[in-house]
Design a protein around this motif. Structure first.
Motif, PDB file in Angstrom:
ATOM      1  N   THR A   1     -56.029   8.972  -3.958  1.00  7.19           N
ATOM      2  CA  THR A   1     -54.675   8.922  -3.388  1.00  7.19           C
ATOM      3  C   THR A   1     -53.945   7.675  -3.867  1.00  7.19           C
ATOM      4  O   THR A   1     -52.765   7.734  -4.225  1.00  7.19           O
ATOM      5  N   TYR A   2     -54.649   6.544  -3.900  1.00  7.40           N
ATOM      6  CA  TYR A   2     -54.033   5.329  -4.430  1.00  7.40           C
ATOM      7  C   TYR A   2     -53.647   5.494  -5.894  1.00  7.40           C
ATOM      8  O   TYR A   2     -52.596   4.983  -6.331  1.00  7.40           O
ATOM      9  N   LEU A   3     -54.460   6.198  -6.660  1.00 10.13           N
ATOM     10  CA  LEU A   3     -54.096   6.441  -8.059  1.00 10.13           C
ATOM     11  C   LEU A   3     -52.812   7.255  -8.153  1.00 10.13           C
ATOM     12  O   LEU A   3     -51.937   6.966  -8.971  1.00 10.13           O
ATOM     13  N   VAL A   4     -52.691   8.278  -7.297  1.00 13.45           N
ATOM     14  CA  VAL A   4     -51.471   9.093  -7.270  1.00 13.45           C
ATOM     15  C   VAL A   4     -50.266   8.219  -6.930  1.00 13.45           C
ATOM     16  O   VAL A   4     -49.176   8.399  -7.483  1.00 13.45           O
ATOM     17  N   LEU A   5     -50.476   7.259  -6.042  1.00 15.24           N
ATOM     18  CA  LEU A   5     -49.393   6.355  -5.643  1.00 15.24           C
ATOM     19  C   LEU A   5     -49.132   5.252  -6.677  1.00 15.24           C
ATOM     20  O   LEU A   5     -48.202   4.470  -6.522  1.00 15.24           O
ATOM     21  N   GLY A   6     -49.975   5.175  -7.711  1.00 18.10           N
ATOM     22  CA  GLY A   6     -49.791   4.174  -8.747  1.00 18.10           C
ATOM     23  C   GLY A   6     -50.366   2.814  -8.395  1.00 18.10           C
ATOM     24  O   GLY A   6     -50.027   1.816  -9.028  1.00 18.10           O
ATOM     25  N   ASP A   7     -51.238   2.747  -7.426  1.00 19.48           N
ATOM     26  CA  ASP A   7     -51.842   1.486  -6.995  1.00 19.48           C
ATOM     27  C   ASP A   7     -53.299   1.436  -7.456  1.00 19.48           C
ATOM     28  O   ASP A   7     -54.228   1.673  -6.695  1.00 19.48           O
ATOM     29  N   ARG A   8     -53.476   1.131  -8.732  1.00 17.16           N
ATOM     30  CA  ARG A   8     -54.817   1.118  -9.329  1.00 17.16           C
ATOM     31  C   ARG A   8     -55.734   0.063  -8.688  1.00 17.16           C
ATOM     32  O   ARG A   8     -56.907   0.354  -8.451  1.00 17.16           O
ATOM     33  N   PRO A   9     -55.253  -1.156  -8.366  1.00 18.07           N
ATOM     34  CA  PRO A   9     -56.141  -2.128  -7.710  1.00 18.07           C
ATOM     35  C   PRO A   9     -56.666  -1.632  -6.353  1.00 18.07           C
ATOM     36  O   PRO A   9     -57.843  -1.819  -6.028  1.00 18.07           O
ATOM     37  N   ALA A  10     -55.826  -0.976  -5.565  1.00 23.61           N
ATOM     38  CA  ALA A  10     -56.270  -0.449  -4.271  1.00 23.61           C
ATOM     39  C   ALA A  10     -57.290   0.676  -4.478  1.00 23.61           C
ATOM     40  O   ALA A  10     -58.242   0.801  -3.699  1.00 23.61           O
ATOM     41  N   ALA A  11     -57.113   1.467  -5.530  1.00 22.33           N
ATOM     42  CA  ALA A  11     -58.100   2.496  -5.851  1.00 22.33           C
ATOM     43  C   ALA A  11     -59.434   1.841  -6.182  1.00 22.33           C
ATOM     44  O   ALA A  11     -60.493   2.299  -5.738  1.00 22.33           O
ATOM     45  N   GLY A  12     -59.388   0.755  -6.928  1.00 20.35           N
ATOM     46  CA  GLY A  12     -60.613   0.020  -7.256  1.00 20.35           C
ATOM     47  C   GLY A  12     -61.296  -0.527  -6.019  1.00 20.35           C
ATOM     48  O   GLY A  12     -62.526  -0.507  -5.911  1.00 20.35           O
ATOM     49  N   ALA A  13     -60.502  -1.008  -5.058  1.00 18.22           N
ATOM     50  CA  ALA A  13     -61.069  -1.538  -3.814  1.00 18.22           C
ATOM     51  C   ALA A  13     -61.768  -0.442  -3.022  1.00 18.22           C
ATOM     52  O   ALA A  13     -62.849  -0.655  -2.464  1.00 18.22           O
ATOM     53  N   ALA A  14     -61.188   0.751  -2.988  1.00 23.82           N
ATOM     54  CA  ALA A  14     -61.822   1.862  -2.274  1.00 23.82           C
ATOM     55  C   ALA A  14     -63.080   2.317  -3.011  1.00 23.82           C
ATOM     56  O   ALA A  14     -64.129   2.531  -2.394  1.00 23.82           O
ATOM     57  N   TRP A  15     -63.000   2.449  -4.319  1.00 27.44           N
ATOM     58  CA  TRP A  15     -64.163   2.877  -5.099  1.00 27.44           C
ATOM     59  C   TRP A  15     -65.279   1.842  -5.081  1.00 27.44           C
ATOM     60  O   TRP A  15     -66.445   2.178  -5.246  1.00 27.44           O
ATOM     61  N   PHE A  16     -64.931   0.588  -4.882  1.00 25.89           N
ATOM     62  CA  PHE A  16     -65.920  -0.491  -4.829  1.00 25.89           C
ATOM     63  C   PHE A  16     -66.989  -0.188  -3.783  1.00 25.89           C
ATOM     64  O   PHE A  16     -68.144  -0.567  -3.933  1.00 25.89           O
ATOM     65  N   LEU A  17     -66.610   0.512  -2.717  1.00 29.84           N
ATOM     66  CA  LEU A  17     -67.515   0.784  -1.597  1.00 29.84           C
ATOM     67  C   LEU A  17     -68.169   2.166  -1.677  1.00 29.84           C
ATOM     68  O   LEU A  17     -68.756   2.632  -0.708  1.00 29.84           O
ATOM     69  N   THR A  18     -68.072   2.812  -2.835  1.00 29.56           N
ATOM     70  CA  THR A  18     -68.655   4.137  -3.011  1.00 29.56           C
ATOM     71  C   THR A  18     -69.797   4.089  -4.018  1.00 29.56           C
ATOM     72  O   THR A  18     -70.113   3.042  -4.581  1.00 29.56           O
ATOM     73  N   ASP A  19     -70.346   5.252  -4.283  1.00 28.24           N
ATOM     74  CA  ASP A  19     -71.436   5.378  -5.256  1.00 28.24           C
ATOM     75  C   ASP A  19     -70.887   5.614  -6.664  1.00 28.24           C
ATOM     76  O   ASP A  19     -71.622   5.981  -7.571  1.00 28.24           O
ATOM     77  N   LYS A  20     -69.596   5.396  -6.844  1.00 27.64           N
ATOM     78  CA  LYS A  20     -68.958   5.613  -8.146  1.00 27.64           C
ATOM     79  C   LYS A  20     -69.590   4.683  -9.180  1.00 27.64           C
ATOM     80  O   LYS A  20     -69.785   3.495  -8.934  1.00 27.64           O
TER      81      LYS A  20
END
Length: 191
Positions: A43-62
């Motif tokens: 969703t953050y990627l769709v909104l154009g907020d790549r750093p926030a996407a990174g913060a969310a993915w930081f806490l996943t198994d990605k």
């Protein structure tokens, strides 16, 4: 219908902000949900907020090798400029051992990088605070209750109900401790 389904419907309608807000609210009740964190990152990627996407993915198994995630991680590092700033940007709301192995490894590396800079950081929920009465406030977190998604806005109780209930339980325990202490003192004085 669960929060992920509703957020996906929001995204399908083009309402990315509603999806983001719904997912962020859901993290309060289910802080280490891989599905919620993954969809929040997209969703953050769709909104154009790549750093926030990174913060969310930081806490996943990605995987760190995933091209989309690695670009988001790089954007997060570039925006934060220091390991401590990056640590503070994470949407971490659970003890670190609740997250998958890759996320725990990233958190450990991050904590080591913060300490290498002469600073100290520990994931917020890994620290246990006791109030002046010796009660751990996390002991009253009612994770076993399945809250309805409609309660996210508090219109039918939701988190405000949980907060009042938790305070009532804590107050009852404190009063029981005080009453027991008072009865022991009275028995010693008058007994």
């Amino acid at each position: 219908m669960d929060v992920i389904d509703r957020a996906q419907e929001d995204l399908a309608r083009g309402d990315s902000i509603a999806a983001r807000d719904r997912l962020i609210s859901a993290l309060v009740r289910n802080p280490a949900s891989p599905g919620i964190l993954e969809l929040l990152a997209y969703t953050y990627l769709v909104l154009g907020d790549r750093p926030a996407a990174g913060a969310a993915w930081f806490l996943t198994d990605k995987s760190d090798d995933d091209p989309t995630a690695s670009a988001a991680f790089a954007a997060l590092e570039k925006q934060c400029r220091s390991p401590l700033a990056l640590a503070r940007a994470l949407p971490i709301h659970a003890p670190s051992d609740w997250y998958p192995a890759r996320a725990r490894n990233r958190l450990e590396r991050l904590e080591a990088a913060v300490e290498a800079n002469g600073q100290h950081w520990m994931p917020p929920r890994d620290v246990v605070y006791f109030d002046e009465d010796g009660l751990n406030s996390d002991d009253f977190y009612d994770s076993g209750v399945d809250w309805d998604d409609d309660d996210l806005d508090g219109s039918r109780g939701g988190s405000s109900y949980r907060s009042v209930r938790q305070r009532a339980i804590a107050a009852t325990i404190v009063l029981a401790i005080a009453a027991t202490s008072a009865s022991v003192v009275l028995a010693l004085v008058f007994g």
